[in-house]
Design a protein around this motif. Structure first.
Motif, PDB file in Angstrom:
ATOM      1  N   LEU A  88       0.823  -1.214   0.000  1.00  8.94           N
ATOM      2  CA  LEU A  88       0.000   0.000   0.000  1.00  8.94           C
ATOM      3  C   LEU A  88       0.855   1.261   0.000  1.00  8.94           C
ATOM      4  N   GLN A  89       1.931   1.265   0.777  1.00  7.82           N
ATOM      5  CA  GLN A  89       2.800   2.437   0.826  1.00  7.82           C
ATOM      6  C   GLN A  89       3.477   2.659  -0.522  1.00  7.82           C
ATOM      7  N   LYS A  90       3.972   1.599  -1.117  1.00  7.18           N
ATOM      8  CA  LYS A  90       4.649   1.728  -2.412  1.00  7.18           C
ATOM      9  C   LYS A  90       3.679   2.142  -3.519  1.00  7.18           C
ATOM     10  N   LEU A  91       2.442   1.671  -3.461  1.00  7.28           N
ATOM     11  CA  LEU A  91       1.441   2.133  -4.424  1.00  7.28           C
ATOM     12  C   LEU A  91       1.148   3.620  -4.232  1.00  7.28           C
ATOM     13  N   SER A  92       1.132   4.078  -2.981  1.00  4.31           N
ATOM     14  CA  SER A  92       0.940   5.514  -2.711  1.00  4.31           C
ATOM     15  C   SER A  92       2.076   6.326  -3.312  1.00  4.31           C
ATOM     16  N   TRP A  93       3.314   5.869  -3.123  1.00  5.67           N
ATOM     17  CA  TRP A  93       4.466   6.565  -3.690  1.00  5.67           C
ATOM     18  C   TRP A  93       4.419   6.532  -5.211  1.00  5.67           C
ATOM     19  N   GLY A 149       4.317   7.715 -12.758  1.00  5.47           N
ATOM     20  CA  GLY A 149       4.518   6.479 -11.998  1.00  5.47           C
ATOM     21  C   GLY A 149       5.972   6.072 -11.928  1.00  5.47           C
ATOM     22  N   SER A 150       6.395   5.679 -10.761  1.00  6.14           N
ATOM     23  CA  SER A 150       7.770   5.222 -10.549  1.00  6.14           C
ATOM     24  C   SER A 150       7.864   3.735 -10.863  1.00  6.14           C
ATOM     25  N   ARG A 206       7.793  -2.169  -9.648  1.00  3.17           N
ATOM     26  CA  ARG A 206       8.529  -3.442  -9.596  1.00  3.17           C
ATOM     27  C   ARG A 206       8.574  -3.982  -8.172  1.00  3.17           C
ATOM     28  N   ASP A 207       8.781  -3.088  -7.207  1.00  7.07           N
ATOM     29  CA  ASP A 207       8.801  -3.513  -5.804  1.00  7.07           C
ATOM     30  C   ASP A 207       7.451  -4.104  -5.390  1.00  7.07           C
ATOM     31  N   VAL A 208       6.364  -3.435  -5.788  1.00  8.79           N
ATOM     32  CA  VAL A 208       5.020  -3.924  -5.468  1.00  8.79           C
ATOM     33  C   VAL A 208       4.827  -5.321  -6.050  1.00  8.79           C
ATOM     34  N   LEU A 209       5.153  -5.482  -7.325  1.00  6.82           N
ATOM     35  CA  LEU A 209       4.985  -6.788  -7.967  1.00  6.82           C
ATOM     36  C   LEU A 209       5.847  -7.851  -7.289  1.00  6.82           C
ATOM     37  N   GLY A 210       7.055  -7.473  -6.889  1.00  8.47           N
ATOM     38  CA  GLY A 210       7.939  -8.416  -6.205  1.00  8.47           C
ATOM     39  C   GLY A 210       7.365  -8.891  -4.886  1.00  8.47           C
TER      40      GLY A 210
END
Length: 100
Positions: free
Chosen positions: A42-47, A54-55, A60-64
Motif C-alpha cells: 500500500l505504501q509503495k502504491l501511494s508513492w 509512476g515510478s 517493480r517492488d510492489v509486484l515483487g
C-alpha cells in the motif's frame, strides 16, 4: 487528490497492525516497527501514484512483494485500505499482473 488525513489514518492503523501481527519479543524500545507485506504494498502504491508518470521502481517492488507473498496476503485488508487511499485501480492491476 491525495488526502493527508487518509494517509495519517493508514499510518497509525498500519503501525498498530504491525505491532499486533509481528510483535518483537523482548524489545521495550519505542519506534521499532515491522511492517506487514500488505502495508509495504500500500505504501509503495501511494508513492507510485504520487510520482508523475509512476515510478517503475515502486511498481517493480510492489509486484515483487505480491509474487513472493503469493497466497499469504490479506487481500481484504489491502482492498479496504486501497479504497480509502484511492488506490483500488492500481492495486487491482498489480494483483492481476503478479498472478493473484
Amino acid at each position: 487528490m491525495h488526502h493527508a488525513a487518509d494517509t495519517n489514518s493508514h499510518s497509525q492503523v498500519r503501525i498498530q497492525a504491525a505491532i499486533n501481527r509481528y510483535p518483537v519479543s523482548g524489545l521495550q524500545e519505542e519506534g521499532i516497527y515491522i511492517y506487514s507485506p500488505e502495508d509495504i504494498v500500500l505504501q509503495k502504491l501511494s508513492w507510485y501514484k504520487l510520482t508523475r508518470g509512476g515510478s517503475q521502481k515502486q511498481w517493480r517492488d510492489v509486484l515483487g512483494v505480491l509474487k513472493v507473498q503469493l497466497g499469504r496476503l490479506d487481500i481484504a485488508y489491502m482492498n479496504q485500505w486501497a479504497l480509502t487511499l484511492k488506490l483500488t485501480d492500481l492495486l487491482s492491476g498489480a494483483l492481476l499482473q503478479s498472478g493473484h
